[in-house]
Design an enzyme around this catalytic site. Structure first.
Site, PDB file in Angstrom:
ATOM      1  N   SER A  64       0.799  -1.236   0.000  1.00 55.61           N
ATOM      2  CA  SER A  64       0.000   0.000   0.000  1.00 55.61           C
ATOM      3  C   SER A  64       0.826   1.278   0.000  1.00 55.61           C
ATOM      4  CB  SER A  64      -0.952   0.010   1.198  1.00 55.61           C
ATOM      5  OG  SER A  64      -2.046  -0.839   0.960  1.00 55.61           O
ATOM      6  N   LYS A  67       0.008   3.756  -2.647  1.00 57.01           N
ATOM      7  CA  LYS A  67      -1.012   4.800  -2.562  1.00 57.01           C
ATOM      8  C   LYS A  67      -0.424   6.202  -2.411  1.00 57.01           C
ATOM      9  CE  LYS A  67      -4.599   1.704  -0.789  1.00 57.01           C
ATOM     10  NZ  LYS A  67      -3.972   0.531  -0.173  1.00 57.01           N
ATOM     11  N   SER A 124      -6.092   3.924   4.287  1.00 60.14           N
ATOM     12  CA  SER A 124      -5.424   3.101   3.264  1.00 60.14           C
ATOM     13  C   SER A 124      -6.431   2.209   2.544  1.00 60.14           C
ATOM     14  CB  SER A 124      -4.317   2.231   3.881  1.00 60.14           C
ATOM     15  OG  SER A 124      -3.533   1.639   2.878  1.00 60.14           O
ATOM     16  N   LYS A 226       3.053   6.714   5.190  1.00 58.29           N
ATOM     17  CA  LYS A 226       2.187   5.645   4.687  1.00 58.29           C
ATOM     18  C   LYS A 226       2.687   4.271   5.092  1.00 58.29           C
ATOM     19  CE  LYS A 226      -1.387   4.304   2.477  1.00 58.29           C
ATOM     20  NZ  LYS A 226      -1.420   3.166   3.442  1.00 58.29           N
TER      21      LYS A 226
END
Length: 382
Positions: A64, A67, A124, A226
């Protein structure tokens, strides 16, 4: 005769003082702690100096962390006014059916971009990522092409995206070095948007959504960025923290647990802040010196830098810095603003740590026939 800026002169005077001492004692800096991760990178945001690294060019799945680029593309669309925060996005069945982390949007419903961004950044949400990708590019695969174009423009040469979520795919690859490049771009290009990465939670459809970056609760200097996790990628975390004027970015990829990725990231950030300091020596456009220009409408030309010049050095060693400016000989008009005419070098204990081109801060056209003839005669006798 070269006229130096006060800052440059100050550094030069300091270097004379230090060189006159019997011995300059510079405190040692320990090697960065080895970390249990597939790859990691600790870099100073402003200077770009790497403080710790392991396998930073090794391609791995980013999970992720992907992202970050999904959000970057959304921010670019907002910047270009091709998208608005209150624009409504119709949720497709594909977005609704996405597995993994979700913000729990419903098929057929309309959700504004602002809420989807919160779901993307804070929770997320894979469903939010696909919804935004389809709305912007028509399909997720087309959006991935868009992501790759931006990656190429940023110099992320070892990155290839095939989706907007980080869902496992052998062709979906990046490196710690490329991720740090993307992180820096997000912070520097979209400072107001970046504030969303420090938000710990939000609520959508009556469901509390929590940020997965545990460092936001541990360390008040951490303000992003993140997390990521899949079976193949392991547990990943990109974090950024700012203390005083120093900002660090830590990229940690492929640890064994959620706790491990936070511990490794915290260890790297603590090492960087404990043993290093970052300073801005010169500002972009600041006149660093004045040099003679021949056969021009003016006799003097101001030189400076295109961008701010930052240095990251071991703590307590600022007094050992030495700045030198090399200027091209016999500069002749015409000269264009921004033209490179020399180099600014910064050294620590005799070792060059950073250099930047020095440029003309203004354009100078050719002088009159009289001026050109006079300067030609002076140069001949010189």
């Amino acid at each position: 005769m070269i006229m130096m800026s006060k800052m440059l002169a100050k550094l030069l005077l300091m270097s004379v003082f230090v060189s006159g001492m019997a011995e300059a004692v510079i405190a040692p800096v320990p090697s960065p702690p080895k970390q249990p991760a597939k790859s990691y990178l600790l870099v100073d945001f402003n200077s770009g100096r790497v403080l710790a690294e392991k396998n930073i060019d090794k391609q791995i799945e980013p999970a992720s962390i992907t992202k970050l680029m999904t959000a970057y593309v959304v921010y670019k669309e907002l910047e270009a006014e091709r998208l608005t925060m209150d624009e409504k996005v119709t949720i497709s069945e594909k977005a609704w059916r996405m597995k993994g982390s979700k913000m729990f949007i419903e098929v057929g419903k309309q959700v504004i971009v602002e809420d989807l961004l919160k779901g993307l950044v804070i929770q997320s949400g894979n469903d939010a990522a696909v919804a935004l990708a389809e709305h912007i590019a028509g399909s997720e695969s087309t959006f991935a092409d868009y992501m790759n174009q931006y990656a190429k423009a940023l110099g992320m040469n070892d990155t290839n995206f095939v989706n907007s979520t980080g869902w496992p795919n052998r062709k979906h690859r990046t490196t710690a070095k490329d991720i740090a490049t993307l992180g820096k771009a997000l912070i520097s290009e979209f400072p107001e948007r970046y504030k969303l990465y420090s938000q710990k939670q939000f609520e959508f459809n009556g469901i509390p959504q929590y940020n997965r970056n545990k460092l936001l609760w541990r360390d008040k200097s951490v303000d992003g960025m993140k997390t990521g996790h899949t079976e193949s990628a392991g547990f990943c975390l990109v974090s950024s923290a700012k203390r005083d004027e120093m900002r660090l970015i830590a990229v940690v990829l492929g640890t064994r647990s959620e706790k491990a990725r936070a511990d490794v990231s915290q260890s790297l950030l603590s090492y960087g802040f404990r043993f290093y300091e970052s300073s801005k020596l010169y500002a972009a456009g600041e006149g660093l010196n004045q040099t003679r220009i021949w056969k021009g409408e003016n006799e003097n030309l101001n030189l400076g830098l295109q961008e701010d010049l930052h240095v990251t050095i071991p703590r307590g060693q600022y007094k050992y810095l030495d700045a030198v400016m090399d200027v091209n000989k016999d500069i002749v008009a015409p000269v264009q603003k921004g033209q490179q005419l020399g180099t600014v070098k910064v050294m620590l204990d005799g070792e060059e740590i950073i250099s930047r081109p020095s440029i003309a801060l203004q354009s100078v056209d050719e002088g009159s026939i009289w001026q050109r003839t006079k300067d030609q005669i002076i140069q001949l006798f010189r």
